[in-house]
Write a protein that holds these residues in place. Structure first.
Motif, mmCIF file in Angstrom:
data_model
loop_
_atom_site.group_PDB
_atom_site.id
_atom_site.type_symbol
_atom_site.label_atom_id
_atom_site.label_comp_id
_atom_site.label_asym_id
_atom_site.label_seq_id
_atom_site.Cartn_x
_atom_site.Cartn_y
_atom_site.Cartn_z
ATOM 1 N N THR A 284 0.765 -1.022 0.114
ATOM 2 C CA THR A 284 0.042 0.116 -0.062
ATOM 3 C C THR A 284 0.742 1.177 0.031
ATOM 4 O O THR A 284 2.052 1.029 0.685
ATOM 5 N N LYS A 285 0.396 2.318 -0.327
ATOM 6 C CA LYS A 285 1.092 3.637 -0.396
ATOM 7 C C LYS A 285 1.731 3.746 0.961
ATOM 8 O O LYS A 285 2.873 4.594 0.877
ATOM 9 N N SER A 296 6.562 10.025 -1.534
ATOM 10 C CA SER A 296 5.090 10.273 -0.878
ATOM 11 C C SER A 296 4.500 10.912 -2.392
ATOM 12 O O SER A 296 3.181 11.005 -2.338
ATOM 13 N N THR A 297 5.217 11.632 -3.026
ATOM 14 C CA THR A 297 4.830 12.338 -4.222
ATOM 15 C C THR A 297 4.324 11.551 -5.505
ATOM 16 O O THR A 297 3.706 12.090 -6.309
ATOM 17 N N LYS A 298 4.923 10.228 -5.495
ATOM 18 C CA LYS A 298 4.528 9.308 -6.375
ATOM 19 C C LYS A 298 3.361 8.367 -6.090
ATOM 20 O O LYS A 298 2.993 8.114 -4.842
ATOM 21 N N THR A 299 2.637 7.926 -7.033
ATOM 22 C CA THR A 299 1.718 6.763 -6.743
ATOM 23 C C THR A 299 2.318 5.404 -6.480
ATOM 24 O O THR A 299 3.613 5.278 -6.534
ATOM 25 N N GLU A 300 1.578 4.750 -5.989
ATOM 26 C CA GLU A 300 1.875 3.098 -5.453
ATOM 27 C C GLU A 300 2.604 2.519 -6.845
ATOM 28 O O GLU A 300 3.815 1.978 -6.637
ATOM 29 N N TRP A 301 2.066 2.588 -7.853
ATOM 30 C CA TRP A 301 2.706 2.118 -8.910
ATOM 31 C C TRP A 301 3.947 2.690 -9.403
ATOM 32 O O TRP A 301 4.980 1.779 -9.716
ATOM 33 N N GLU A 302 3.988 3.827 -9.492
ATOM 34 C CA GLU A 302 5.287 4.822 -9.758
ATOM 35 C C GLU A 302 6.453 4.204 -9.076
ATOM 36 O O GLU A 302 7.606 4.225 -9.331
ATOM 37 N N ASN A 303 5.955 4.284 -7.704
ATOM 38 C CA ASN A 303 7.225 3.865 -6.573
ATOM 39 C C ASN A 303 7.520 2.362 -6.859
ATOM 40 O O ASN A 303 8.914 2.174 -6.826
#
Length: 326
Positions: A284-285, A296-303
């Motif tokens: 999860t994020k 924290s500025t990126k989405t779950e998938w981007e991370n």
């Protein structure tokens, strides 16, 4: 190897691809049949099933087709059926399933790690779906004794051996014993109180049901769920069928009186080495940012891409509900 945020996912994938392809006997040629897929086909044929490989005459290619029962089996290798490396759209698997359902063909999707982990469970489920299961033992539930005092260790061992998803954390366990041997198991978990405050009945989820491999315990599910209803008086019981496996038009839920409520969209599993899938709920994020040092500025998938992960999509689930009458 750990990949930092400065390393893109594409670089990580390129570094992994050579060793992964060598280890898992895969190739980029679409028509290539992997060693594992051949093993699955040969296992089914050894059980008396007539299988056709790479059928293309009815539409998109079906890896293994069993014409006598109108069942197609897709062997989904984790590398080439992934979103990034394999370039498979999130609706790729569900789209093929829906396409063939309109022709009356039930498609089963076997993920590669399922085959390597639980070959016999996979074979039994396919044989059952094709109505080709020839059990070594036929056991009648009326000759079995219900047991609700099953140890955690016995429950875990039974489900790991006989259920594709393995054990769970359900608190309510119902089993059938035949000559003191555990031959069938059904687990339930509590969910929530019903909307009506005047009612003291609760809603439950049927989480697992499994019977001993190579056996057919006739009437097991019906006997277990009836005892559960008698002892707990639920307002409703819900359960979720995996659309990679279940035939929505003909399945155990319908035979038990469950009604289809809704179907969910496809979901996804993460992978880093293409040898096993990791549940998305582990990433999860909040966990990504606080435990893995994500941005924290990126989405779950981007991370997750920055961490070197790919993902594979399933076919979604179908929600069933049983409302007992009293």
């Amino acid at each position: 190897k750990k990949y930092g945020q400065g390393t893109t996912c594409s670089v990580a994938l390129k570094e992994l691809s050579s060793q992964v392809r060598s280890k898992m006997n895969l190739t980029s040629t679409h028509t290539f049949i992997s060693k594992a897929e051949r093993e699955l086909k040969e296992s089914l044929e050894s059980c008396g099933m007539k299988c056709i490989s790479s059928l293309r005459s009815k539409g998109p290619e079906i890896d293994i087709f069993v014409e006598e029962c109108n069942v197609g089996i897709e062997f989904d290798g984790l590398l080439y059926h992934s979103e990034l490396y394999g370039k498979k759209h999130p609706s790729y698997h569900s789209g093929k399933t829906e396409f063939y359902a309109k022709q009356g063909i039930h498609i089963i999707h076997v993920f590669e790690d399922e085959w390597y982990r639980k070959k016999q469970v996979v074979i039994n489920r396919i044989l059952h779906s094709c109505n080709q299961l020839k059990p070594l033992d036929k056991i009648y539930a009326r000759n079995c004794v219900i047991d609700t005092d099953i140890s955690h260790a016995e429950r875990e061992a039974f489900l790991e051996k006989n259920h594709l998803q393995g054990t769970d954390r359900s608190s309510l366990i119902y089993g059938l014993r035949y000559k003191n041997e555990l031959v069938s198991l059904m687990t339930f978990s509590g969910m929530r109180a019903p909307m009506s405050k005047s009612s003291n009945k609760k809603c439950f989820e049927l989480v697992r049901f499994a019977s001993k491999l190579d056996s057919q315990v006739i009437g097991a599910a019906s006997k277990l769920i009836k005892r559960f209803i008698t002892e707990h008086s639920p307002a409703s019981i819900v359960s979720y069928g995996d659309l990679r496996w279940i035939n929505p038009d003909r399945n155990l839920y319908k035979s038990l009186g469950f009604t289809e409520i809704k179907r969910s969209r496809p979901s996804y599993w993460y992978m880093k080495t293409y040898s096993t899938r990791l549940h998305r709920y582990n990433f999860t994020k909040h966990r990504i940012v606080n435990s893995l040092g994500g941005d924290s500025t990126k989405t779950e998938w981007e991370n997750m891409q920055l961490f070197g992960y790919d993902r594979i999509w399933d076919c979604g689930t179908v929600k069933y509900e049983l409302t007992p009458t009293y």
